[in-house]
Scaffold this motif. Structure first.
Motif: not given
Length: 225
Positions: A5-31
């Motif tokens: 169930a967890i694999q099915n939830l996280i196995d999407t490029w859209l979800g991964l791309g959204t997460w990575l965009a959020l990571v970039v924004a978070c890193v920018a804010w922390v810096v």
């Protein structure tokens, strides 16, 4: 069933791309925050927080805001534990990412050898990023090694046992061309961080670790043992 169930939830490029965009924004804010409002924090610890957020995105930001800024209202054992585990996490994360990419992504090794290689690299990087600042502060290598060995070994073993196991089980037979490969790596990193936090709290409480300097001070030491 739960793992599937967890694999099915996280196995999407859209979800991964959204997460990575959020990571970039978070890193920018922390810096930005480190440069403008918390520039007094030691340079090594600034790298620690940047890497922590790179690995864990908004989770890392919450930990940084809770324990790593001069704006915290008071210090506490739980905050010290998060600063300590973040320091360990920043190094272990490098080793874990390299280990998983090399053993699973490039050579498609079985779980046993993948776990061994990933753990060795995580331990090397995690330990190096802990004794490095101590040596920068003038402590001889032998003394720094002795001071960090027991505490950091406990912390790293707890962190990587959870992180590596999670990644290998969640990632399954995925390759670097699959979203699941990268998503499971991100999930495993954050779970490893939270698994090691109580261990670091206890290590500090019983004097095996001194914890990190209080960020409310004008000059924060790189590492305390």
């Amino acid at each position: 069933m739960i793992i599937e169930a967890i694999q099915n939830l996280i196995d999407t490029w859209l979800g991964l791309g959204t997460w990575l965009a959020l990571v970039v924004a978070c890193v920018a804010w922390v810096v930005y925050d480190l440069r403008t409002r918390n520039s007094h924090i030691a340079s090594m610890m600034q790298w620690v927080w940047t890497l922590t957020v790179l690995y864990s995105g908004p989770i890392g930001v919450l930990i940084y805001r809770y324990s790593g800024r001069k704006q915290i209202p008071t210090d506490s054992l739980s905050r010290k534990g998060f600063r300590s585990v973040a320091h360990c996490y920043s190094g272990c994360g490098i080793g874990e990412i390299l280990g998983v990419i090399i053993s699973v992504g490039l050579f498609a090794m079985g779980n046993f050898w993948a776990a061994i290689i990933t753990f060795i690299l995580a331990y090397i990087f995690g330990f190096a990023l802990n004794i490095g600042p101590m040596m920068q502060n003038g402590m001889p290598f032998k003394e720094a090694f002795k001071g960090a060995f027991v505490a950091e070994t406990i912390s790293i073993v707890v962190m990587e046992s959870v992180a590596i196991t999670t990644d290998l089980y969640l990632g399954g037979k995925s390759t670097m061309g699959d979203a699941l490969f990268w998503s499971s790596l991100y999930v495993s990193l954050s779970l490893g961080l939270f698994a090691a936090w109580p261990a670091n709290v206890l290590l500090i409480k019983y004097g095996l670790k001194g914890g990190m300097g209080d960020p409310r001070n004008e000059e924060q030491s790189a590492h305390c043992h």
